[in-house]
Design an enzyme around this catalytic site. Sequence first.
Site, short mmCIF file in Angstrom:
data_model
loop_
_atom_site.label_atom_id
_atom_site.label_comp_id
_atom_site.label_asym_id
_atom_site.label_seq_id
_atom_site.Cartn_x
_atom_site.Cartn_y
_atom_site.Cartn_z
N CYS A 12 0.81 -1.21 0.00
CA CYS A 12 0.00 0.00 0.00
C CYS A 12 0.84 1.26 0.00
CB CYS A 12 -0.84 0.02 1.27
SG CYS A 12 -1.84 -1.43 1.51
N GLY A 40 -1.18 1.31 -5.08
CA GLY A 40 -2.42 0.61 -4.79
C GLY A 40 -3.60 1.20 -5.52
N ASN A 114 1.36 0.87 5.68
CA ASN A 114 1.91 0.14 4.53
C ASN A 114 2.83 -0.92 5.07
OD1 ASN A 114 4.58 0.90 2.21
ND2 ASN A 114 3.05 -0.69 2.07
N GLY A 115 2.58 -2.16 4.66
CA GLY A 115 3.44 -3.25 5.12
C GLY A 115 2.65 -4.52 5.31
N CYS A 251 13.68 -2.59 2.33
CA CYS A 251 13.30 -3.51 1.25
C CYS A 251 13.98 -3.13 -0.07
CB CYS A 251 11.78 -3.45 1.07
SG CYS A 251 11.20 -4.25 -0.43
N TYR A 257 11.44 -2.39 -8.20
CA TYR A 257 10.17 -2.41 -8.90
C TYR A 257 9.13 -1.41 -8.42
CZ TYR A 257 5.60 -3.97 -10.49
OH TYR A 257 4.35 -4.01 -11.03
N ASP A 361 12.42 -5.56 -15.23
CA ASP A 361 12.84 -5.41 -13.84
C ASP A 361 12.93 -6.74 -13.08
OD1 ASP A 361 10.06 -5.66 -12.31
OD2 ASP A 361 9.76 -4.40 -14.05
N CYS A 397 7.57 -13.15 0.09
CA CYS A 397 7.77 -11.98 0.95
C CYS A 397 6.76 -12.02 2.08
CB CYS A 397 7.60 -10.69 0.15
SG CYS A 397 7.75 -9.22 1.18
N CYS A 448 16.74 -5.58 3.30
CA CYS A 448 16.01 -6.84 3.32
C CYS A 448 16.09 -7.42 1.91
CB CYS A 448 14.54 -6.65 3.70
SG CYS A 448 13.63 -8.21 3.59
N CYS A 451 13.51 -12.11 -0.29
CA CYS A 451 12.96 -12.80 -1.46
C CYS A 451 14.07 -13.26 -2.41
CB CYS A 451 11.95 -11.91 -2.19
SG CYS A 451 12.65 -10.37 -2.82
P1 AMP Z 1 5.87 -12.62 -13.78
O1 AMP Z 1 7.27 -13.09 -13.92
O2 AMP Z 1 4.97 -13.16 -14.83
O3 AMP Z 1 5.35 -12.93 -12.41
O4 AMP Z 1 5.82 -11.05 -13.97
C1 AMP Z 1 6.86 -10.23 -13.56
C2 AMP Z 1 6.50 -8.78 -13.81
O5 AMP Z 1 5.45 -8.37 -12.94
C3 AMP Z 1 7.68 -7.88 -13.51
O6 AMP Z 1 8.37 -7.56 -14.66
C4 AMP Z 1 7.05 -6.66 -12.90
O7 AMP Z 1 6.79 -5.71 -13.89
C5 AMP Z 1 5.79 -7.16 -12.31
N1 AMP Z 1 5.95 -7.42 -10.84
C6 AMP Z 1 6.98 -7.95 -10.21
N2 AMP Z 1 6.74 -8.07 -8.89
C7 AMP Z 1 5.53 -7.59 -8.67
C8 AMP Z 1 4.71 -7.43 -7.53
N3 AMP Z 1 5.11 -7.80 -6.32
N4 AMP Z 1 3.50 -6.90 -7.70
C9 AMP Z 1 3.08 -6.53 -8.90
N5 AMP Z 1 3.79 -6.66 -10.02
C10 AMP Z 1 5.00 -7.18 -9.92
#
Ligand code: AMP
Length: 486
Positions: A12, A40, A114-115, A251, A257, A361, A397, A448, A451
Amino acid sequence: MGGLGFEKREYCGAFGILSFSGSSVSSDIYMGLMNLQHRGQDSAGAATSDGKQVFLLRKLGLVSDIFGPQALEQLSGFAGIGHVRYPTIGAGGVEDAQPFAAESGGRKFALAHNGNLSNYGRVRKAMEEDGHAFCSSCDAELLLAAFAEAYGKSKDIFSACKAVMEKVDGAYSVVMVSDDGQLVAFRDPRAIRPLCWGRSKDKIAFASESVALDIIKCRLEGDLAPGEVVVASRSGVKRRQVFSPSSPRHCAFEYIYFSRPDSKLDGRWVYEVRHRLGAALAKAAPVEADVVIAVPDTARSAAEGYSKQSGIPVAEGLIKNRYIGRTFIMPSQKKREDAVRLKLNAVRNIIEGKRVVLIDDSIVRGTTSGPIVGLVKEAGAKEIHLRITCPPVIGPCFYGIDLPTYKELIAASHSVEEIRKKVGADSLAFQTIEDLVEAIGIKKESLCLGCLNEDYPTPFGKHISRMMKASKSLRKEGVRVWEEQG
Ligand code: AMP
């Protein structure tokens, strides 16, 4: 997802503000939340105080839909908090939207955070046995109940916050407002999730990210320290570190990301960190290519960094439909795959006949990379070299990032070569943890990286991870199932 009804993890954005001169803060809360919307999109809420009472509003939907002129009028007062909630699978209805309000010691408090509390299930059960009733499965309600219980005894905000920190395990960056116009902010003893503060001539504000301060013209002053509590009222500001652990554990995934690139977290510009992540990949995993292309938006700064370091030009070869939300909000795998096509399209004249370095990413479940590589291939790329700014995500996580359990994390059970084959790239390289730490510029012991290396920073996080690994059935989904059984 597990069947006990506590599946949600809250990822959040939180915001708090007070005007020393007593002017209205509702439009500042609206503006601040607009700049936290990326954290969010499921629900949003606010609570304000005019010095006598708390006004509360929380609804499902986007900030711009919820905070119309009528809502802003309703939120009268010179102090207030705001919140945006991230949608996760199984996220509840409006009963789980923040802020929550409760009475204690003759005062009323509203709280948002948030957390994620790693020992939510255990603490909730103990409090229920003591006669507490909960009307949601949101851990903000539990935080508030724990605070209210302690405040009722001590009538002191600092010691009540300390009692909360002693009771709960996990990540929490909290904002609170009281009916008599006090604004409170505190951060867990390891400062896992971000929380910064800023000032203007008349105001003090707290936010998950500094972009929410920029928009209301508050100058960023710094970040709350681990275990620090700040209490602001019209007569002044008091700060106290009520709990001092050996080291913070910020984190790393916020930099990779979640945060906006124009935010500064714990002293580091997110844009610069991502630029360095791209440059580090160019050094560690170089390749002969014609063009560097980012998977928009998060990887853009890293693509610039890769390009600068390698000398290969960067171009916008993938265009994002800006009206589509983040793919993770799609509730099922099939929908997530469809979402890639809804969200992205390739620029054929940039890609055709080229050797492409594709920067993204992270690979989490591994469901989006394949379709993205497919798009670039279809647009005529000769070769596709996928470079990922995050090291392999191998663990869940317990602190509020919506990462799935071991079973769904592709890197927990597949080698880099297996993942490369699965996504269909010609080559694939991930960041190393060492290069990530260097790019962030915070020492490893203060981050941290749970993950990525399963070194979880809190006792209960370590405990759940051990239990999940020891179990034969890593198939069980939903982290909270484990939290409760812990
Ligand atoms: P996938 O490997 O299909 O799970 O998708 C990975 C992509 O989802 C990444 O390139 C990010 O853009 C996005 N992503 C990564 N972590 C998260 C997260 N915790 N919540 C929402 N989107 C995420």
